[in-house]
Motif scaffolding. Structure first.
Motif, PDB file in Angstrom:
ATOM      1  N   GLY A   1      -0.561   3.783   7.257  1.00 25.00           N
ATOM      2  CA  GLY A   1      -1.261   2.723   6.543  1.00 25.00           C
ATOM      3  C   GLY A   1      -2.451   2.158   7.280  1.00 25.00           C
ATOM      4  O   GLY A   1      -3.211   1.373   6.715  1.00 25.00           O
ATOM      5  N   ALA A   2      -2.648   2.553   8.545  1.00 19.54           N
ATOM      6  CA  ALA A   2      -3.801   2.040   9.292  1.00 19.54           C
ATOM      7  C   ALA A   2      -5.117   2.438   8.630  1.00 19.54           C
ATOM      8  O   ALA A   2      -6.103   1.713   8.697  1.00 19.54           O
ATOM      9  CB  ALA A   2      -3.764   2.539  10.735  1.00 19.54           C
ATOM     10  N   GLY A   3      -5.111   3.595   7.961  1.00 16.22           N
ATOM     11  CA  GLY A   3      -6.331   4.057   7.314  1.00 16.22           C
ATOM     12  C   GLY A   3      -6.516   3.564   5.893  1.00 16.22           C
ATOM     13  O   GLY A   3      -7.526   3.884   5.256  1.00 16.22           O
ATOM     14  N   ALA A   4      -5.589   2.785   5.390  1.00 13.70           N
ATOM     15  CA  ALA A   4      -5.705   2.287   4.016  1.00 13.70           C
ATOM     16  C   ALA A   4      -6.893   1.347   3.876  1.00 13.70           C
ATOM     17  O   ALA A   4      -7.195   0.560   4.783  1.00 13.70           O
ATOM     18  CB  ALA A   4      -4.415   1.565   3.616  1.00 13.70           C
TER      19      ALA A   4
ATOM     20  N   PHE B   1      -4.476  -7.065  14.290  1.00 16.53           N
ATOM     21  CA  PHE B   1      -4.988  -8.395  14.625  1.00 16.53           C
ATOM     22  C   PHE B   1      -4.159  -9.527  14.031  1.00 16.53           C
ATOM     23  O   PHE B   1      -4.125 -10.630  14.590  1.00 16.53           O
ATOM     24  CB  PHE B   1      -6.443  -8.530  14.172  1.00 16.53           C
ATOM     25  CG  PHE B   1      -7.419  -7.725  14.977  1.00 16.53           C
ATOM     26  CD1 PHE B   1      -8.118  -8.297  16.027  1.00 16.53           C
ATOM     27  CD2 PHE B   1      -7.624  -6.385  14.691  1.00 16.53           C
ATOM     28  CE1 PHE B   1      -9.021  -7.553  16.778  1.00 16.53           C
ATOM     29  CE2 PHE B   1      -8.527  -5.625  15.435  1.00 16.53           C
ATOM     30  CZ  PHE B   1      -9.224  -6.202  16.486  1.00 16.53           C
ATOM     31  N   LEU B   2      -3.475  -9.266  12.897  1.00 14.09           N
ATOM     32  CA  LEU B   2      -2.756 -10.337  12.208  1.00 14.09           C
ATOM     33  C   LEU B   2      -1.270 -10.045  12.053  1.00 14.09           C
ATOM     34  O   LEU B   2      -0.570 -10.750  11.330  1.00 14.09           O
ATOM     35  CB  LEU B   2      -3.385 -10.584  10.831  1.00 14.09           C
ATOM     36  CG  LEU B   2      -4.885 -10.935  10.831  1.00 14.09           C
ATOM     37  CD1 LEU B   2      -5.365 -11.186   9.413  1.00 14.09           C
ATOM     38  CD2 LEU B   2      -5.177 -12.138  11.723  1.00 14.09           C
ATOM     39  N   ALA B   3      -0.785  -9.006  12.743  1.00 10.02           N
ATOM     40  CA  ALA B   3       0.653  -8.671  12.779  1.00 10.02           C
ATOM     41  C   ALA B   3       1.247  -8.467  11.394  1.00 10.02           C
ATOM     42  O   ALA B   3       2.401  -8.812  11.133  1.00 10.02           O
ATOM     43  CB  ALA B   3       1.432  -9.747  13.544  1.00 10.02           C
ATOM     44  N   ALA B   4       0.468  -7.897  10.492  1.00 10.07           N
ATOM     45  CA  ALA B   4       0.947  -7.662   9.134  1.00 10.07           C
ATOM     46  C   ALA B   4       1.911  -6.482   9.082  1.00 10.07           C
ATOM     47  O   ALA B   4       1.846  -5.568   9.906  1.00 10.07           O
ATOM     48  CB  ALA B   4      -0.235  -7.397   8.203  1.00 10.07           C
ATOM     49  N   GLU B   5       2.809  -6.524   8.088  1.00 14.10           N
ATOM     50  CA  GLU B   5       3.697  -5.400   7.795  1.00 14.10           C
ATOM     51  C   GLU B   5       3.092  -4.594   6.650  1.00 14.10           C
ATOM     52  O   GLU B   5       2.608  -5.180   5.689  1.00 14.10           O
ATOM     53  CB  GLU B   5       5.069  -5.883   7.334  1.00 14.10           C
ATOM     54  CG  GLU B   5       5.895  -6.650   8.316  1.00 14.10           C
ATOM     55  CD  GLU B   5       7.212  -7.053   7.669  1.00 14.10           C
ATOM     56  OE1 GLU B   5       8.137  -6.214   7.612  1.00 14.10           O
ATOM     57  OE2 GLU B   5       7.292  -8.192   7.184  1.00 14.10           O
ATOM     58  N   CYS B   6       3.186  -3.262   6.731  1.00 12.25           N
ATOM     59  CA  CYS B   6       2.722  -2.404   5.643  1.00 12.25           C
ATOM     60  C   CYS B   6       3.941  -1.817   4.948  1.00 12.25           C
ATOM     61  O   CYS B   6       4.758  -1.128   5.578  1.00 12.25           O
ATOM     62  CB  CYS B   6       1.821  -1.300   6.181  1.00 12.25           C
ATOM     63  SG  CYS B   6       0.962  -0.368   4.897  1.00 12.25           S
ATOM     64  N   ILE B   7       4.076  -2.106   3.649  1.00 12.52           N
ATOM     65  CA  ILE B   7       5.264  -1.736   2.880  1.00 12.52           C
ATOM     66  C   ILE B   7       4.811  -1.010   1.613  1.00 12.52           C
ATOM     67  O   ILE B   7       3.810  -1.411   1.007  1.00 12.52           O
ATOM     68  CB  ILE B   7       6.076  -3.002   2.500  1.00 12.52           C
ATOM     69  CG1 ILE B   7       6.472  -3.775   3.767  1.00 12.52           C
ATOM     70  CG2 ILE B   7       7.320  -2.639   1.685  1.00 12.52           C
ATOM     71  CD1 ILE B   7       7.076  -5.132   3.489  1.00 12.52           C
ATOM     72  N   PRO B   8       5.502   0.063   1.202  1.00 14.95           N
ATOM     73  CA  PRO B   8       5.138   0.716  -0.061  1.00 14.95           C
ATOM     74  C   PRO B   8       5.008  -0.291  -1.190  1.00 14.95           C
ATOM     75  O   PRO B   8       5.869  -1.166  -1.364  1.00 14.95           O
ATOM     76  CB  PRO B   8       6.304   1.685  -0.295  1.00 14.95           C
ATOM     77  CG  PRO B   8       6.783   2.019   1.085  1.00 14.95           C
ATOM     78  CD  PRO B   8       6.631   0.739   1.863  1.00 14.95           C
ATOM     79  N   GLY B   9       3.920  -0.179  -1.951  1.00 13.61           N
ATOM     80  CA  GLY B   9       3.561  -1.213  -2.906  1.00 13.61           C
ATOM     81  C   GLY B   9       4.627  -1.589  -3.907  1.00 13.61           C
ATOM     82  O   GLY B   9       4.980  -2.767  -4.040  1.00 13.61           O
TER      83      GLY B   9
ATOM     84  N   SER C   1       0.840  -1.200   0.000  1.00 13.06           N
ATOM     85  CA  SER C   1       0.000   0.000   0.000  1.00 13.06           C
ATOM     86  C   SER C   1       0.868   1.240   0.000  1.00 13.06           C
ATOM     87  O   SER C   1       1.853   1.322   0.733  1.00 13.06           O
ATOM     88  CB  SER C   1      -0.908   0.025   1.229  1.00 13.06           C
ATOM     89  OG  SER C   1      -1.642   1.230   1.285  1.00 13.06           O
ATOM     90  N   ASP C   2       0.463   2.219  -0.800  1.00 11.62           N
ATOM     91  CA  ASP C   2       1.146   3.505  -0.779  1.00 11.62           C
ATOM     92  C   ASP C   2       0.374   4.532   0.037  1.00 11.62           C
ATOM     93  O   ASP C   2       0.763   5.689   0.104  1.00 11.62           O
ATOM     94  CB  ASP C   2       1.354   4.012  -2.208  1.00 11.62           C
ATOM     95  CG  ASP C   2       2.301   3.113  -2.976  1.00 11.62           C
ATOM     96  OD1 ASP C   2       3.358   2.771  -2.436  1.00 11.62           O
ATOM     97  OD2 ASP C   2       1.956   2.715  -4.102  1.00 11.62           O
ATOM     98  N   VAL C   3      -0.737   4.111   0.629  1.00 10.06           N
ATOM     99  CA  VAL C   3      -1.513   4.996   1.489  1.00 10.06           C
ATOM    100  C   VAL C   3      -0.893   4.971   2.881  1.00 10.06           C
ATOM    101  O   VAL C   3      -0.790   3.917   3.510  1.00 10.06           O
ATOM    102  CB  VAL C   3      -2.986   4.550   1.554  1.00 10.06           C
ATOM    103  CG1 VAL C   3      -3.750   5.374   2.576  1.00 10.06           C
ATOM    104  CG2 VAL C   3      -3.631   4.673   0.180  1.00 10.06           C
ATOM    105  N   THR C   4      -0.474   6.119   3.371  1.00 11.93           N
ATOM    106  CA  THR C   4       0.144   6.202   4.699  1.00 11.93           C
ATOM    107  C   THR C   4      -0.793   6.830   5.715  1.00 11.93           C
ATOM    108  O   THR C   4      -0.389   7.123   6.838  1.00 11.93           O
ATOM    109  CB  THR C   4       1.440   7.027   4.640  1.00 11.93           C
ATOM    110  OG1 THR C   4       1.140   8.335   4.140  1.00 11.93           O
ATOM    111  CG2 THR C   4       2.464   6.355   3.735  1.00 11.93           C
ATOM    112  N   ALA C   5      -2.042   7.012   5.346  1.00  7.44           N
ATOM    113  CA  ALA C   5      -2.998   7.697   6.217  1.00  7.44           C
ATOM    114  C   ALA C   5      -3.232   6.928   7.509  1.00  7.44           C
ATOM    115  O   ALA C   5      -3.254   5.694   7.518  1.00  7.44           O
ATOM    116  CB  ALA C   5      -4.324   7.874   5.482  1.00  7.44           C
TER     117      ALA C   5
END
Length: 375
Positions: free
Chosen positions: A246-249, A260-268, A192-196
């Protein structure tokens, strides 16, 4: 001469793999001895499944899931058995384009279908999930997805809440004891490129809600609902990070995945490049040909061609960006490691013809560029 071909899809005209083939045709017609290495790319949005499956030799799996309004829809994800990797585009199950404008209802739209895709991936023995979360119709904080995976969200009477973000206003308790136990062994990465953040004037409801049909009153309801979700999540899990980038993506799907699932958010584009091995492919390259349907100044904000150019700069390769449309303000890319911007469509061409002729036009444009490389 080594030329790496790393385009995104040209929307409605050709997939990234088809764009690679067109570029290769153009290069070969002028430089038959050149080494052409094709690496289909994406940025986490539409085309992510195709890019990764084509690059890594995976399969496409189609399953019936619920769309944002609970109707049956066929959704396809990618699976690379060798890496136990599933590649999911959330929009295939919970995307805005699945709902006609007149039917859109962001208050009750749900990510349940995304959870169903994850269940299918687990059934195929996936231990790595790459989830692109662009193009959502939802604003439920990922609760629909989590419900499909076995979590329960109940009101003060212990009654399960109906689907959708608005219902979270009544949220009293979250029980995660029923989550699919296989999730404990799965590593999830979000493209995701959304950082909101999740909440506030820059959050999911305020910024993206109106794009999904939310009225000002709907935005207020959804903001209250997601605020309640954060409060109850803190109680249930002992942590909640609504301000995490990215929480708001995807209407808060980022929040649900990370908390809840311990995911990583990384620029797409960065994540896709890692997954398909683009940086290794760039070693020793003289030129990199990339592109997508339209290029403008916004391309610098996380789009594939700019991400590819940044990686190429590390290896010293020179970059050409091809596009159906090159906006005047795209010239700023020439100040950031891009050597040429090439429009493949003649001015005045009708859109339907441009889309239909895209592969041939891209091949001709690549050939024209290669002729200049011989001089």
């Amino acid at each position: 001469m080594k030329i790496v071909l790393a385009p995104d899809s040209f929307k409605e005209s050709m997939t990234a793999s088809q764009a690679v083939a067109a570029l290769r045709e153009g290069v070969r017609s002028v430089l038959p001895e050149a080494e052409c290495l094709g690496v289909p790319m994406a940025d986490g949005g539409e085309g992510t499944v195709d890019a990764v499956v084509d690059a890594l030799g995976g399969d496409r799996i189609t399953v019936e899931v619920s769309d944002p309004l609970g109707r049956a829809v066929s959704a396809t994800y990618g699976y690379v058995a060798e890496h136990h990797l599933a590649v999911i585009e959330m929009a295939s199950a919970s995307g805005l384009e699945l709902v006609a404008p007149a039917d859109r209802d962001v208050l009750r739209a749900s990510t349940f279908g995304v959870g169903q895709l994850i269940i299918s991936a687990l059934d195929h023995s996936a231990t790595e999930l790459l989830i692109g979360i662009g193009g959502s119709a939802t604003n439920d904080g990922g609760t629909g997805m989590l419900a499909a995976l076995g979590a329960t969200f109940t009101d003060a009477d212990g009654t399960p809440l109906p689907p959708g973000g608005a219902a979270l206003v009544q949220l009293q308790n979250i029980d995660v004891s029923g989550l699919d136990p296989r999730l404990a062994d799965v590593h999830i990465r979000i493209a995701s490129d959304v950082t909101a953040p999740l909440l506030g004037t820059r959050g999911a409801s305020a910024i993206f809600g109106p794009q999904k049909g939310a009225t000002p009153r709907d935005v207020e309801i959804l903001e209250t609902a997601l605020t309640r979700l954060v409060q109850v999540t803190e109680t249930a899990l002992g942590h909640a990070g609504p301000d995490r980038p990215g929480a708001g993506a995807a209407g808060g799907l980022g929040f649900g995945l990370m908390e809840f699932l311990a995911a990583e958010c990384i620029p797409g584009v960065e994540l896709i490049a890692q997954t398909v091995g683009l940086e290794q492919s760039l070693a020793g390259a003289d030129w990199v040909f990339t592109g997508e349907g339209s290029v403008d100044a916004q391309t610098m904000l996380g789009k594939t061609p700019f991400g590819v150019a940044r990686l190429a700069a590390r290896t010293g390769a020179r970059v050409v960006i091809f596009a159906g449309r090159v906006a005047p303000d795209a010239d700023i890319l020439l100040e950031h490691g891009v050597e040429k911007l090439v429009a493949i469509t003649e001015p005045g061409t009708q859109l339907d013809q441009a889309l239909r002729d895209g592969p041939a036009a891209l091949a001709l444009a690549a050939a024209a560029v290669c002729r200049t490389l011989q001089r």
